[in-house]
Scaffold this motif. Sequence first.
Motif, PDB file in Angstrom:
ATOM      1  N   LEU A  69      51.292  96.404  50.937  1.00  0.00           N
ATOM      2  CA  LEU A  69      51.825  97.023  49.733  1.00  0.00           C
ATOM      3  C   LEU A  69      52.808  96.119  48.998  1.00  0.00           C
ATOM      4  O   LEU A  69      52.812  96.074  47.769  1.00  0.00           O
ATOM      5  CB  LEU A  69      52.498  98.352  50.086  1.00  0.00           C
ATOM      6  N   SER A  70      53.635  95.384  49.720  1.00  0.00           N
ATOM      7  CA  SER A  70      54.637  94.553  49.048  1.00  0.00           C
ATOM      8  C   SER A  70      53.984  93.457  48.207  1.00  0.00           C
ATOM      9  O   SER A  70      54.339  93.276  47.041  1.00  0.00           O
ATOM     10  CB  SER A  70      55.623  93.952  50.054  1.00  0.00           C
ATOM     11  N   THR A  71      53.018  92.751  48.761  1.00  0.00           N
ATOM     12  CA  THR A  71      52.335  91.709  47.997  1.00  0.00           C
ATOM     13  C   THR A  71      51.557  92.309  46.839  1.00  0.00           C
ATOM     14  O   THR A  71      51.556  91.778  45.727  1.00  0.00           O
ATOM     15  CB  THR A  71      51.387  90.887  48.901  1.00  0.00           C
ATOM     16  N   PHE A  72      50.901  93.433  47.084  1.00  0.00           N
ATOM     17  CA  PHE A  72      50.155  94.115  46.027  1.00  0.00           C
ATOM     18  C   PHE A  72      51.084  94.480  44.871  1.00  0.00           C
ATOM     19  O   PHE A  72      50.805  94.173  43.710  1.00  0.00           O
ATOM     20  CB  PHE A  72      49.473  95.371  46.583  1.00  0.00           C
TER      21      PHE A  72
ATOM     22  N   PHE B  87      56.740  84.003  41.692  1.00  0.00           N
ATOM     23  CA  PHE B  87      56.924  85.425  41.986  1.00  0.00           C
ATOM     24  C   PHE B  87      55.636  86.013  42.559  1.00  0.00           C
ATOM     25  O   PHE B  87      55.660  86.730  43.555  1.00  0.00           O
ATOM     26  CB  PHE B  87      57.338  86.167  40.710  1.00  0.00           C
ATOM     27  N   THR B  88      54.511  85.720  41.930  1.00  0.00           N
ATOM     28  CA  THR B  88      53.228  86.221  42.416  1.00  0.00           C
ATOM     29  C   THR B  88      52.658  85.240  43.422  1.00  0.00           C
ATOM     30  O   THR B  88      53.066  84.099  43.494  1.00  0.00           O
ATOM     31  CB  THR B  88      52.238  86.412  41.255  1.00  0.00           C
ATOM     32  N   THR B  89      51.665  85.693  44.175  1.00  0.00           N
ATOM     33  CA  THR B  89      51.135  84.816  45.212  1.00  0.00           C
ATOM     34  C   THR B  89      49.687  85.131  45.547  1.00  0.00           C
ATOM     35  O   THR B  89      49.391  86.172  46.128  1.00  0.00           O
ATOM     36  CB  THR B  89      51.998  84.893  46.484  1.00  0.00           C
ATOM     37  N   PHE B  90      48.821  84.245  45.150  1.00  0.00           N
ATOM     38  CA  PHE B  90      47.411  84.397  45.494  1.00  0.00           C
ATOM     39  C   PHE B  90      47.167  83.987  46.946  1.00  0.00           C
ATOM     40  O   PHE B  90      46.330  84.573  47.629  1.00  0.00           O
ATOM     41  CB  PHE B  90      46.535  83.561  44.553  1.00  0.00           C
ATOM     42  N   SER B  91      47.908  82.999  47.416  1.00  0.00           N
ATOM     43  CA  SER B  91      47.703  82.531  48.789  1.00  0.00           C
ATOM     44  C   SER B  91      48.065  83.609  49.812  1.00  0.00           C
ATOM     45  O   SER B  91      47.337  83.816  50.788  1.00  0.00           O
ATOM     46  CB  SER B  91      48.503  81.252  49.055  1.00  0.00           C
ATOM     47  N   THR B  92      49.170  84.314  49.594  1.00  0.00           N
ATOM     48  CA  THR B  92      49.536  85.392  50.517  1.00  0.00           C
ATOM     49  C   THR B  92      48.510  86.516  50.451  1.00  0.00           C
ATOM     50  O   THR B  92      48.116  87.067  51.483  1.00  0.00           O
ATOM     51  CB  THR B  92      50.950  85.933  50.195  1.00  0.00           C
ATOM     52  N   PHE B  93      48.066  86.845  49.258  1.00  0.00           N
ATOM     53  CA  PHE B  93      47.009  87.842  49.077  1.00  0.00           C
ATOM     54  C   PHE B  93      45.766  87.447  49.886  1.00  0.00           C
ATOM     55  O   PHE B  93      45.193  88.271  50.602  1.00  0.00           O
ATOM     56  CB  PHE B  93      46.668  87.960  47.588  1.00  0.00           C
ATOM     57  N   SER B  94      45.372  86.189  49.806  1.00  0.00           N
ATOM     58  CA  SER B  94      44.179  85.714  50.512  1.00  0.00           C
ATOM     59  C   SER B  94      44.357  85.786  52.029  1.00  0.00           C
ATOM     60  O   SER B  94      43.466  86.252  52.747  1.00  0.00           O
ATOM     61  CB  SER B  94      43.868  84.275  50.100  1.00  0.00           C
ATOM     62  N   VAL B  95      45.498  85.331  52.522  1.00  0.00           N
ATOM     63  CA  VAL B  95      45.750  85.340  53.971  1.00  0.00           C
ATOM     64  C   VAL B  95      45.874  86.772  54.484  1.00  0.00           C
ATOM     65  O   VAL B  95      45.365  87.096  55.565  1.00  0.00           O
ATOM     66  CB  VAL B  95      47.003  84.499  54.311  1.00  0.00           C
ATOM     67  N   GLU B  96      46.527  87.632  53.724  1.00  0.00           N
ATOM     68  CA  GLU B  96      46.631  89.034  54.147  1.00  0.00           C
ATOM     69  C   GLU B  96      45.261  89.695  54.194  1.00  0.00           C
ATOM     70  O   GLU B  96      44.977  90.489  55.101  1.00  0.00           O
ATOM     71  CB  GLU B  96      47.567  89.797  53.216  1.00  0.00           C
TER      72      GLU B  96
END
Length: 124
Positions: A32-35, A74-83
């Motif tokens: 939820l936090s990354t989203f 602030f945003t992060t595609f890499s964290t989204f991908s790993v999650e």
Amino acid sequence: MNLILVMIGGFFGAICRFSIGEWIINNNGFPLSTFFINMIGCFILGWFLTFANQTNKVKPAFTLMIGTGFIGSFTTFSTFSVETLHLLQKGLILTAILYVFASTVVGIGLAYAGHKLAIIKKEK
């Protein structure tokens, strides 16, 4: 000078991302936090770039600092991908699909909403 502006924006964007990420509790495996962070970034970037492009009040250096520096860190595609990968590895297939679908559809929708808000503000 551009590098310094991106660094300044990136510094503050990373701090904001970390702070919000600490504040939001992930629930039932859904990140939820990354989203939430990425959705805020989609809306702000959609609004800011539209506003900056339609008015001549925002200097290109400021657009670089906010758009690339602040929102970029602030945003992060890499964290989204790993999650997403971690969800799949844990066998949470439906959660992973929901995360990818919601991130994509809601993110584009919020970028569009930000874009439209900037246009509405300009016309007034």
